[in-house]
Design an enzyme around this catalytic site. Structure first.
Site, PDB file in Angstrom:
ATOM      1  N   GLY A  42      -4.927 -11.179  -7.913  1.00  0.00           N
ATOM      2  CA  GLY A  42      -5.564 -10.048  -7.247  1.00  0.00           C
ATOM      3  C   GLY A  42      -4.730  -8.781  -7.162  1.00  0.00           C
ATOM      4  O   GLY A  42      -5.092  -7.870  -6.417  1.00  0.00           O
ATOM      5  N   LYS A  64      -9.804  -5.550  10.077  1.00  0.00           N
ATOM      6  CA  LYS A  64     -10.910  -4.858   9.400  1.00  0.00           C
ATOM      7  C   LYS A  64     -12.181  -4.781  10.258  1.00  0.00           C
ATOM      8  O   LYS A  64     -12.933  -3.821  10.146  1.00  0.00           O
ATOM      9  CB  LYS A  64     -11.209  -5.532   8.057  1.00  0.00           C
ATOM     10  CG  LYS A  64     -10.080  -5.342   7.048  1.00  0.00           C
ATOM     11  CD  LYS A  64     -10.427  -5.928   5.703  1.00  0.00           C
ATOM     12  CE  LYS A  64      -9.219  -5.885   4.783  1.00  0.00           C
ATOM     13  NZ  LYS A  64      -9.497  -6.434   3.454  1.00  0.00           N
ATOM     14  N   SER A  68       0.813  -1.232   0.000  1.00  0.00           N
ATOM     15  CA  SER A  68       0.000   0.000   0.000  1.00  0.00           C
ATOM     16  C   SER A  68       0.842   1.276   0.000  1.00  0.00           C
ATOM     17  O   SER A  68       0.514   2.223  -0.738  1.00  0.00           O
ATOM     18  CB  SER A  68      -0.967   0.001   1.187  1.00  0.00           C
ATOM     19  OG  SER A  68      -1.897  -1.030   1.022  1.00  0.00           O
TER      20      SER A  68
END
Ligand code: ATR
Length: 271
Positions: A238, A65, A16
Site C-alpha cells: 500500500g 478519521k 505524510s
C-alpha cells in the site's frame, strides 16, 4: 510558509510530512508539516488549535478519521459514504472533510500498477475503517463483483447495506478465485495469522495489501508472502496508495497536480 499537519495516535511513524515536502518541492512551495499526536478524546481541541494557528489543512490517520468526520462542517460524497475523513481543508471559513483513501487506492491500482478493476471479480478482506473508506471508489471503477469477507460478518453486511449496490456482497465463505484480492485487515500488522482458503488465488490473481512492506518486488507482508506462495500473478503493497491519497489531499489544499512515481520510489528506496 504554509502550515500542514497529520493527526493520529500513534503518529511518529507517519510518512505524510516527507511526502508533502516532496510534493511541495515540485511546485516551489514553502510548507511545514507537523505530526500531531492526538490524546484520547482530544481531537477537536487539537484540530481547532492547529487551524487557529493558521493551518491550511491536515491529514488524519487512525484512530481519528471518525472524529475528523464529526469535526468537519461539510463533507465530500466519499467522506459521507465512508463516514470518515482523512483530509481537512478550510474553504471560505467552512471546515471541509474529504476522504481520499479510495481515490488513492484506485489511482495506485489502475494508473501505477496497470491492474484493471473494470468487469473484474474483486475480494476485499476486512470491514473496518480502511474498507469503509475505499468501497465507494472501487464500485465506481466498475467491477463485475465486489465481495467483502470479514471475521465479523455483521460489519461486512453493514457496509453492503450502506452502499446498496447489487455487485457488492458480504460473504461468509469463499468458493472461487478472484481477479484482484485486497487485504485491508490489520491482522498482519498485529502479527496475527489470516486463515484463507488457497482456492481464492489463481495464476491470474493480483494481490494488494493496503499495509506496506514490500521492497524491490519482494513480498514482505504476511498476506503478500502467502499470495506469492499460492502463485499469484502480481503483488503490491500500500505504499503507492499512501502517496496517492496524499496527492489528492495536496490538490485539495493547493489546487495543483503532483507527480507521484518519483515520490513512491524515494520512499521505497529509503526503507
Ligand atoms: P482499520 O481502520 O485499519 O480498518 P479497524 O477498523 O480496527 O482498522 O479494522 C481492522 C480490520 O481487520 C477488521 O476488519 C478486523 O476484523 P473484525 O471486524 O472481525 O475485528 C480485521 N482483523 C484484525 N485482526 C484480524 C485477524 N487476526 N484475523 C482476521 N481479521 C482481522
Amino acid at each position: 510558509m504554509h502550515q500542514l499537519a497529520v493527526f493520529g495516535n500513534p503518529i511518529a511513524h507517519s510518512k505524510s510530512p516527507q511526502i508533502h515536502q516532496l510534493f511541495a518541492a515540485q511546485h516551489g512551495l514553502d510548507i511545514s508539516c507537523e505530526r500531531i499526536l492526538v490524546p484520547a478524546n482530544d481531537f477537536e481541541q487539537c484540530a481547532n488549535r492547529f487551524l487557529d494557528s493558521g493551518g491550511v489543512g491536515f491529514n488524519i490517520t487512525a484512530p481519528c478519521k471518525q472524529d475528523a468526520f464529526d469535526f468537519s462542517e461539510q463533507h465530500s460524497k466519499a467522506a459521507k459514504l465512508a463516514r470518515a475523513v482523512n483530509t481537512v481543508s478550510v474553504r471560505d471559513g467552512v471546515i471541509h472533510g474529504d476522504n481520499t483513501d479510495g481515490a488513492g487506492l484506485i489511482n495506485d491500482i489502475q494508473n501505477n500498477l496497470g491492474w484493471s478493476i473494470k468487469d473484474k471479480s474483486i475480494l476485499i478482506l476486512g470491514a473496518g475503517g480502511a474498507v469503509s473508506g475505499v468501497v465507494g471508489d472501487v464500485l465506481l471503477s466498475g467491477p463485475r463483483m465486489l465481495h467483502i469477507l470479514n471475521r465479523t460478518l455483521s460489519k461486512a453486511q453493514e457496509i453492503e447495506r450502506v452502499h446498496g449496490d447489487t455487485r457488492l456482497c458480504a460473504v461468509a465463505t469463499l468458493e472461487h478465485a478472484y481477479d484482484v484480492i485486497i487485504n485491508a485487515t490489520s491482522a498482519g500488522l498485529k502479527g496475527e495469522p489470516l486463515a484463507l482458503p488457497t482456492s481464492i488465488v489463481s495464476e491470474a490473481s493480483r494481490c494488494y495489501d493496503m499495509t506496506y512492506g514490500i521492497s524491490k518486488g519482494k513480498a514482505t507482508t504476511p498476506f503478500l508472502s502467502w499470495s506469492e506462495e499460492q502463485g499469484a500473478d502480481d503483488l503490491a503493497d500500500g505504499l503507492g496508495m499512501l502517496v496517492e491519497q496524499a496527492a489528492q489531499g495536496f490538490k485539495i489544499w493547493f489546487d495543483v497536480d503532483v507527480e507521484t512515481a518519483s515520490v513512491i520510489e524515494a520512499l521505497r528506496v529509503e526503507r
